[in-house]
Design an enzyme around this catalytic site. Sequence first.
Site, PDB file in Angstrom:
ATOM      1  N   GLY A 104       0.819  -1.211   0.000  1.00  0.00           N
ATOM      2  CA  GLY A 104       0.000   0.000   0.000  1.00  0.00           C
ATOM      3  C   GLY A 104       0.849   1.256   0.000  1.00  0.00           C
ATOM      4  O   GLY A 104       0.621   2.188  -0.786  1.00  0.00           O
ATOM      5  N   ASP A 127       5.319 -10.223   5.560  1.00  0.00           N
ATOM      6  CA  ASP A 127       4.732 -11.197   4.626  1.00  0.00           C
ATOM      7  C   ASP A 127       5.673 -11.558   3.468  1.00  0.00           C
ATOM      8  O   ASP A 127       5.447 -12.541   2.776  1.00  0.00           O
ATOM      9  CB  ASP A 127       3.434 -10.637   4.027  1.00  0.00           C
ATOM     10  CG  ASP A 127       2.303 -10.576   5.051  1.00  0.00           C
ATOM     11  OD1 ASP A 127       2.540 -10.924   6.212  1.00  0.00           O
ATOM     12  OD2 ASP A 127       1.185 -10.172   4.680  1.00  0.00           O
ATOM     13  N   GLY A 170       0.108 -13.742   6.799  1.00  0.00           N
ATOM     14  CA  GLY A 170       0.318 -14.027   5.379  1.00  0.00           C
ATOM     15  C   GLY A 170      -1.023 -13.833   4.704  1.00  0.00           C
ATOM     16  O   GLY A 170      -1.834 -14.751   4.617  1.00  0.00           O
ATOM     17  N   GLU A 222      -3.071 -17.118   7.403  1.00  0.00           N
ATOM     18  CA  GLU A 222      -4.359 -16.469   7.703  1.00  0.00           C
ATOM     19  C   GLU A 222      -5.205 -16.254   6.444  1.00  0.00           C
ATOM     20  O   GLU A 222      -6.435 -16.211   6.504  1.00  0.00           O
ATOM     21  CB  GLU A 222      -4.119 -15.123   8.382  1.00  0.00           C
ATOM     22  CG  GLU A 222      -3.342 -14.145   7.488  1.00  0.00           C
ATOM     23  CD  GLU A 222      -2.998 -12.823   8.124  1.00  0.00           C
ATOM     24  OE1 GLU A 222      -3.459 -12.551   9.248  1.00  0.00           O
ATOM     25  OE2 GLU A 222      -2.239 -12.048   7.497  1.00  0.00           O
ATOM     26  N   ARG A 266      -6.671 -28.597  18.360  1.00  0.00           N
ATOM     27  CA  ARG A 266      -6.566 -27.299  19.027  1.00  0.00           C
ATOM     28  C   ARG A 266      -5.913 -26.320  18.052  1.00  0.00           C
ATOM     29  O   ARG A 266      -5.059 -26.718  17.245  1.00  0.00           O
ATOM     30  CB  ARG A 266      -5.703 -27.386  20.297  1.00  0.00           C
ATOM     31  CG  ARG A 266      -6.302 -28.251  21.392  1.00  0.00           C
ATOM     32  CD  ARG A 266      -7.503 -27.581  22.037  1.00  0.00           C
ATOM     33  NE  ARG A 266      -7.954 -28.321  23.197  1.00  0.00           N
ATOM     34  CZ  ARG A 266      -8.810 -29.345  23.178  1.00  0.00           C
ATOM     35  NH1 ARG A 266      -9.297 -29.761  22.011  1.00  0.00           N
ATOM     36  NH2 ARG A 266      -9.163 -29.954  24.289  1.00  0.00           N
ATOM     37  N   HIS A 272      -0.141 -10.848  16.111  1.00  0.00           N
ATOM     38  CA  HIS A 272       0.834  -9.758  16.074  1.00  0.00           C
ATOM     39  C   HIS A 272       2.122 -10.044  16.823  1.00  0.00           C
ATOM     40  O   HIS A 272       3.075  -9.268  16.715  1.00  0.00           O
ATOM     41  CB  HIS A 272       0.181  -8.465  16.588  1.00  0.00           C
ATOM     42  CG  HIS A 272      -0.825  -7.941  15.616  1.00  0.00           C
ATOM     43  ND1 HIS A 272      -2.099  -8.445  15.528  1.00  0.00           N
ATOM     44  CD2 HIS A 272      -0.722  -6.986  14.655  1.00  0.00           C
ATOM     45  CE1 HIS A 272      -2.756  -7.808  14.565  1.00  0.00           C
ATOM     46  NE2 HIS A 272      -1.945  -6.922  14.025  1.00  0.00           N
ATOM     47  N   GLN A 274       4.106 -12.028  15.909  1.00  0.00           N
ATOM     48  CA  GLN A 274       5.069 -12.214  14.808  1.00  0.00           C
ATOM     49  C   GLN A 274       5.674 -10.895  14.338  1.00  0.00           C
ATOM     50  O   GLN A 274       6.664 -10.882  13.614  1.00  0.00           O
ATOM     51  CB  GLN A 274       4.381 -12.878  13.598  1.00  0.00           C
ATOM     52  CG  GLN A 274       3.905 -14.274  13.868  1.00  0.00           C
ATOM     53  CD  GLN A 274       2.819 -14.707  12.892  1.00  0.00           C
ATOM     54  OE1 GLN A 274       3.094 -15.338  11.900  1.00  0.00           O
ATOM     55  NE2 GLN A 274       1.575 -14.359  13.165  1.00  0.00           N
TER      56      GLN A 274
HETATM   57  O1  F6P Z   1       0.912  -6.827   6.018  1.00  0.00           O
HETATM   58  C1  F6P Z   1       1.459  -7.416   7.113  1.00  0.00           C
HETATM   59  C2  F6P Z   1       0.404  -7.956   8.033  1.00  0.00           C
HETATM   60  O2  F6P Z   1       1.101  -8.348   9.177  1.00  0.00           O
HETATM   61  C3  F6P Z   1      -0.427  -9.093   7.438  1.00  0.00           C
HETATM   62  O3  F6P Z   1       0.195 -10.331   7.491  1.00  0.00           O
HETATM   63  C4  F6P Z   1      -1.660  -9.012   8.287  1.00  0.00           C
HETATM   64  O4  F6P Z   1      -2.768  -9.551   7.626  1.00  0.00           O
HETATM   65  C5  F6P Z   1      -1.821  -7.562   8.508  1.00  0.00           C
HETATM   66  O5  F6P Z   1      -0.553  -6.988   8.416  1.00  0.00           O
HETATM   67  C6  F6P Z   1      -2.461  -7.216   9.831  1.00  0.00           C
HETATM   68  O6  F6P Z   1      -2.669  -5.859   9.857  1.00  0.00           O
HETATM   69  P1  F6P Z   1      -3.221  -5.046  11.114  1.00  0.00           P
HETATM   70  O7  F6P Z   1      -2.102  -4.929  12.089  1.00  0.00           O
HETATM   71  O8  F6P Z   1      -3.621  -3.744  10.539  1.00  0.00           O
HETATM   72  O9  F6P Z   1      -4.345  -5.852  11.673  1.00  0.00           O
END
Ligand code: F6P
Length: 342
Positions: A104, A127, A170, A222, A266, A272, A274
């Site tokens: 973006g 990602d 991802g 995800e 499970r 986050h 990560q």
């Molecule tokens: O673009 C990186 C990312 O970590 C994606 O893997 C994830 O879907 C998104 O950002 C999550 O964004 P936010 O922190 O705005 O929820």
Amino acid sequence: MRIGVLTGGGDCPGLNAVLRAVVRTAEKQYGSDVIGFRNGWRGLLEDDAMKLDRPLVNGLLTRGGTVLGSARVAPQRLRDGLGRMREVLEGHGVDVLIPIGGEGTLTAAAWLSSEGVPVVGVPKTIDNDIDGTDLTFGFDTAVSIATDMIDRLHTTAESHQRVLLVEVMGRHAGWIALNAGLAAGAHLTITPEEPFDIDEVCRLVTARFDRGHRHVIGVVSEGATPLPGTMPLRDGGVDEFGHRRFTGVAQQLGEEIERRTGKEVRTTVLGHVQRGGTPTSFDRVLATRFGLHATIAAHEEQFGQMVALRGTGITLFPLADAVAQLKTVPTDRLEETAAFTG
Ligand code: F6P
């Protein structure tokens, strides 16, 4: 020269290391100064700026997040705001802007560049889905964190003879799932690139237990989706940035596996975690080299480009080409997991 910088989109480990490298290179090698715009493009639109100098960036190499703050801004607001951004940059006497961000942010950078504003981009995202660069910083850290977490799941899964699914980030690309899955010895890797077949997943799970194994570890991006018509996945709609709202694919897949195979499942969603904390040494080095080379490119007036890793070298790649498509995992890389699946 005066350089402007901003960090846009979701944060990732290594952003501060880029800022430090830009400031140190600008001041030390060129006698240039740097100002930062807070909270990504929003800071440029709202003229929210701060001076960045060496005392301010001291100690930033190892610090996660971004001292400039970050934000997502809707694409339409960015398109409509290009004139305003130019005005603010001119008002501050900025000669070149270095936007640090993912798809973006770099798309907006390409728009600004096509309007004649001098821009040099720096790609970032955990990602790893930006085209034109072998890797983005933040990715190695995310994979390391995910790998550590998956390593820990093996013992508890075995103790309880369970299927443990781990949902990793991802959105469009399965690079984190692929790499963390390989590194942590996952038995199943599901990515957005290849819609999964629930019948096949359940067959693998059952076959593994039938062979006498005591657990299954599955890594799920995800952004993964089922093959159309095979199992339902709740629709979360789309958010204001045009992103699909996720509804927990791993949880829904787990419920279906449990229902069909009778095995206990499970699910762990890493989320986050990560993106947080200190970058790995690899990401510190990559982020530092990106900051250094972006600053050199800015002084050499190589505008409309983004720094990129090719092999072990840092090169430049046209921004417009980088954002033309996402870098998803190619089929041959996905096929490499076959020997370790099941
Ligand atoms: O673009 C990186 C990312 O970590 C994606 O893997 C994830 O879907 C998104 O950002 C999550 O964004 P936010 O922190 O705005 O929820």
